[in-house]
Motif scaffolding. Structure first.
Motif, PDB file in Angstrom:
ATOM      1  N   ARG A   3      27.775  31.016 -37.891  1.00 19.23           N
ATOM      2  CA  ARG A   3      28.212  29.838 -38.475  1.00 19.23           C
ATOM      3  C   ARG A   3      29.791  30.323 -39.311  1.00 19.23           C
ATOM      4  NH1 ARG A   3      25.977  24.929 -39.049  1.00 19.23           N
ATOM      5  NH2 ARG A   3      23.608  24.808 -39.361  1.00 19.23           N
ATOM      6  N   VAL A   4      29.696  31.653 -38.607  1.00 23.17           N
ATOM      7  CA  VAL A   4      31.093  32.601 -39.648  1.00 23.17           C
ATOM      8  C   VAL A   4      31.319  33.680 -39.137  1.00 23.17           C
ATOM      9  CG1 VAL A   4      29.042  33.520 -41.425  1.00 23.17           C
ATOM     10  CG2 VAL A   4      31.324  32.887 -42.182  1.00 23.17           C
ATOM     11  N   LEU A  56      25.058  31.594 -44.944  1.00 25.31           N
ATOM     12  CA  LEU A  56      25.963  30.946 -43.326  1.00 25.31           C
ATOM     13  C   LEU A  56      25.349  32.008 -42.255  1.00 25.31           C
ATOM     14  CD1 LEU A  56      29.206  29.408 -44.795  1.00 25.31           C
ATOM     15  CD2 LEU A  56      26.959  28.301 -43.658  1.00 25.31           C
ATOM     16  N   PHE A  76      27.320  22.875 -48.490  1.00 21.88           N
ATOM     17  CA  PHE A  76      27.083  23.259 -46.873  1.00 21.88           C
ATOM     18  C   PHE A  76      26.619  21.230 -46.816  1.00 21.88           C
ATOM     19  CE2 PHE A  76      23.744  23.232 -43.613  1.00 21.88           C
ATOM     20  CZ  PHE A  76      23.913  24.437 -42.592  1.00 21.88           C
ATOM     21  N   SER A  80      28.334  22.079 -43.090  1.00 22.51           N
ATOM     22  CA  SER A  80      27.449  21.687 -41.836  1.00 22.51           C
ATOM     23  C   SER A  80      27.805  21.392 -40.181  1.00 22.51           C
ATOM     24  CB  SER A  80      26.612  21.506 -42.108  1.00 22.51           C
ATOM     25  OG  SER A  80      25.975  19.682 -41.741  1.00 22.51           O
TER      26      SER A  80
END
Length: 127
Positions: A3-4, A56, A76, A80
C-alpha cells in the motif's frame, strides 16, 4: 501487494535522518489539521500509535530496520483505494516532522489502485 512506497530521493533523506538521529524512524500520515495532509516523520516511540491507527506497511529504505507507516483509521477510510508513495521536495517541512531543519519536506503522491490491485488487496485481512 504493498500500500505504501518511497522514492529514491525520499529514501536518501530518510537515511540521512536515521544517521543523524541514531534511532529507528516511522511515519504517520496526518489527517489534514495544521500541516495539511503531510506525512510526518518521527523517531520511533516519539509518536505513539494506537487502535485508532492503521499500519499501511513498512518502508525498506536502506537502513538497518524498515520505517513503519501509519495512518489514522478515519483517514484510511478515505484513502483505502489508493497507493501512497512518500516523496520529498524542497521547502519547509511540517512543524513536528524531523525533516523540518533540512530545507526539504516529505509529501504524499498517490494513485488509485488498478482493478487487479484492488482485487488482490481483498485477499488480505482488513486492517
Amino acid at each position: 501487494m504493498h500500500r505504501v512506497a518511497i522514492t529514491p530521493e525520499a529514501a536518501t533523506l530518510l537515511r540521512g535522518l536515521r544517521g543523524s538521529h541514531a534511532q529507528p524512524l516511522m511515519f504517520h500520515q496526518s489527517g489534514g489539521c495544521c500541516d495539511g495532509s503531510a506525512p510526518m516523520c518521527f523517531t520511533q516511540g516519539t509518536f505513539l500509535t494506537g487502535p485508532q491507527d492503521v499500519h499501511l506497511g513498512d518502508l525498506d529504505y536502506g537502513a538497518p530496520e524498515p520505517a513503519p507507516v501509519w495512518i489514522s483509521r478515519e483517514q484510511f477510510a478515505y484513502w483505502s483505494h489508493t497507493h501512497i508513495t512518500i516523496d520529498v521536495v524542497p521547502g519547509r517541512g511540517a512543524g513536528f516532522s524531523i525533516e523540518g531543519p533540512t530545507g526539504n519536506r516529505f509529501i504524499i503522491r498517490s494513485r488509485v489502485f488498478t482493478d487487479e490491485e484492488a482485487a488482490e488487496l481483498q485477499t488480505y485481512a482488513a486492517p
